[in-house]
Design an enzyme around this catalytic site. Structure first.
Site, PDB file in Angstrom:
ATOM      1  N   HIS A 184      12.166   4.960  21.490  1.00  0.00           N
ATOM      2  CA  HIS A 184      13.344   5.043  22.373  1.00  0.00           C
ATOM      3  C   HIS A 184      14.634   4.705  21.651  1.00  0.00           C
ATOM      4  O   HIS A 184      15.679   5.266  21.957  1.00  0.00           O
ATOM      5  CB  HIS A 184      13.147   4.159  23.622  1.00  0.00           C
ATOM      6  CG  HIS A 184      13.322   2.696  23.371  1.00  0.00           C
ATOM      7  ND1 HIS A 184      12.394   1.932  22.702  1.00  0.00           N
ATOM      8  CD2 HIS A 184      14.337   1.853  23.697  1.00  0.00           C
ATOM      9  CE1 HIS A 184      12.827   0.687  22.633  1.00  0.00           C
ATOM     10  NE2 HIS A 184      14.002   0.617  23.223  1.00  0.00           N
ATOM     11  N   LYS A 188      19.118   4.475  16.760  1.00  0.00           N
ATOM     12  CA  LYS A 188      19.911   3.385  16.177  1.00  0.00           C
ATOM     13  C   LYS A 188      19.933   3.458  14.657  1.00  0.00           C
ATOM     14  O   LYS A 188      20.754   2.799  14.021  1.00  0.00           O
ATOM     15  CB  LYS A 188      19.364   2.024  16.647  1.00  0.00           C
ATOM     16  CG  LYS A 188      19.753   1.714  18.075  1.00  0.00           C
ATOM     17  CD  LYS A 188      19.420   0.286  18.448  1.00  0.00           C
ATOM     18  CE  LYS A 188      19.936  -0.007  19.864  1.00  0.00           C
ATOM     19  NZ  LYS A 188      19.483  -1.317  20.354  1.00  0.00           N
ATOM     20  N   HIS A 213      23.368   6.160  20.437  1.00  0.00           N
ATOM     21  CA  HIS A 213      22.010   6.116  19.869  1.00  0.00           C
ATOM     22  C   HIS A 213      21.015   6.889  20.741  1.00  0.00           C
ATOM     23  O   HIS A 213      20.024   7.427  20.236  1.00  0.00           O
ATOM     24  CB  HIS A 213      21.542   4.672  19.647  1.00  0.00           C
ATOM     25  CG  HIS A 213      21.072   3.967  20.884  1.00  0.00           C
ATOM     26  ND1 HIS A 213      21.904   3.310  21.739  1.00  0.00           N
ATOM     27  CD2 HIS A 213      19.822   3.810  21.408  1.00  0.00           C
ATOM     28  CE1 HIS A 213      21.213   2.780  22.729  1.00  0.00           C
ATOM     29  NE2 HIS A 213      19.932   3.062  22.556  1.00  0.00           N
ATOM     30  N   HIS A 239      18.813   4.710  28.976  1.00  0.00           N
ATOM     31  CA  HIS A 239      19.916   3.836  29.437  1.00  0.00           C
ATOM     32  C   HIS A 239      20.580   4.379  30.687  1.00  0.00           C
ATOM     33  O   HIS A 239      21.596   3.841  31.120  1.00  0.00           O
ATOM     34  CB  HIS A 239      20.962   3.657  28.332  1.00  0.00           C
ATOM     35  CG  HIS A 239      20.530   2.707  27.259  1.00  0.00           C
ATOM     36  ND1 HIS A 239      20.453   1.340  27.445  1.00  0.00           N
ATOM     37  CD2 HIS A 239      20.121   2.942  25.990  1.00  0.00           C
ATOM     38  CE1 HIS A 239      20.021   0.767  26.327  1.00  0.00           C
ATOM     39  NE2 HIS A 239      19.806   1.719  25.433  1.00  0.00           N
TER      40      HIS A 239
HETATM   41 FE   LIG Z   1      18.474   1.806  23.647  1.00  0.00          FE
END
Ligand SMILES: [Fe+2]
Length: 328
Positions: A184, A188, A213, A239
């Protein structure tokens, strides 16, 4: 077993099959024991009735709850091999974290996503452990802030898989949940390391950069051509929030995939209980309070109810008591 109208379903009864709401959402898993909160949810979800096992029609009394608590505590403390199990789980997690570190570093510095290694990690190390409780306990142990990115990926993989299992999902969905949890935050690796390892919380400008990200993760995985669409959706939507307050697109309710809602609950819970550069992790109980009250309306309620039930078992207590405690 029998089909009962919603008004006939009582405290302590057990669902005999997965419960699906009229709008097609899977709201409770087979084997769920009804508590006060879940009974009130049936009306909110517009559920007309359900197949239940009526063996628990007897009054749900305090003595019974205390006996259940006692059983759980005994099962956790009286088993001579539990410490060995936990040491073994810690060793397994540590080994997987080391492999994940290598995967994330390759993604960051070589732009390579070694999907074959990732899939064999899921198949050989993570998915088989979902039938054991020691991995669930292990993800509640302290970890160093500098290892957060890899450890969090592993924790969310385990927790998403557990939630899928507890909610009554099938094997392929649980597998997809585990993979989605593991990957997930892979986006990043496109965000500057210095920013991710800041000792303070990100400022607004940095936060707006970090938000990308979710999109980066989707792009990195989509270009491989073999990651299932349901996993890609979960990665880009993890998110998003049920009330539309999330990112990247501000989707709400059923616009967010079910897998994304599960990964979101796992992600938030593990982020709260984990040590970060800028703060120490909070207790499981405190994390649940934050998710219920400070984040009210943001997370899928039946996924959150499921997490609460199992965190309650972890604490050697009962979900019903947690609800009473939180309601004070
Ligand atoms: Fe995240």
């Amino acid at each position: 077993m029998s089909y009962l109208h919603r008004s006939e379903i009582k405290l302590g009864m057990t669902l005999n099959q997965v419960l699906v709401s009229p709008d097609g959402n899977m709201v409770l898993g087979q084997g769920t024991v009804m508590n006060e909160y879940l009974l009130s949810c049936l009306r909110d979800w517009n559920v007309k009735g359900a197949d239940v096992i009526q063996q628990a029609e007897v009054e749900f009394n305090l003595a019974e709850i205390e006996r259940m608590i006692s059983d759980i505590v005994v099962s956790l403390t009286d088993n001579a091999s539990i410490e060995t199990h936990l040491q073994s789980a810690a060793q397994v997690h540590s080994e997987i974290e080391t492999e994940l570190k290598g995967i994330f570093l390759r993604a960051r510095y070589q732009g390579i996503i070694p999907l074959d290694t990732i899939i064999s990690l899921v198949n050989m190390r993570i998915y088989p452990s979902l039938s054991r409780k020691d991995s669930f306990i292990q993800l509640h142990t302290d970890g160093a802030a500098e290892d957060y990115l890899y450890r969090h990926a592993l924790d969310v993989a385990f927790l998403s898989g557990y939630l899928g299992r507890w909610l009554g999902y099938g094997d392929s969905e649980i597998w997809n949940l585990t993979l989605a949890g593991l990957l997930h935050d892979i986006g990043k690796t496109r965000i500057k390391f210095e920013m991710l390892s800041k000792p303070d919380k990100l400022n607004l400008e940095e936060f707006n950069i970090a938000k990308f990200h979710a999109n980066y993760g989707y792009q990195l995985l989509a270009q491989t051509g073999i990651v299932p669409n349901v996993v890609l959706d979960a990665v880009i939507q993890h998110h998003e929030r049920m009330d539309g307050s999330g990112y990247p697109y501000g989707r709400s309710g059923t616009e967010i995939s079910m897998l994304a809602r599960i990964v979101a609950v796992a992600d938030v819970y593990d982020a709260l209980i984990s040590n970060r550069y800028y703060r120490k992790g909070v207790s499981p109980r405190e994390a649940i309070k934050i998710m219920m009250f400070q984040m009210e309306g943001q997370l899928d309620t039946h996924v959150l109810a499921c997490l609460i039930e199992y965190v309650g078992k972890l604490d050697g207590t009962n979900a019903l008591l947690i609800f009473h405690d939180l309601a004070m």
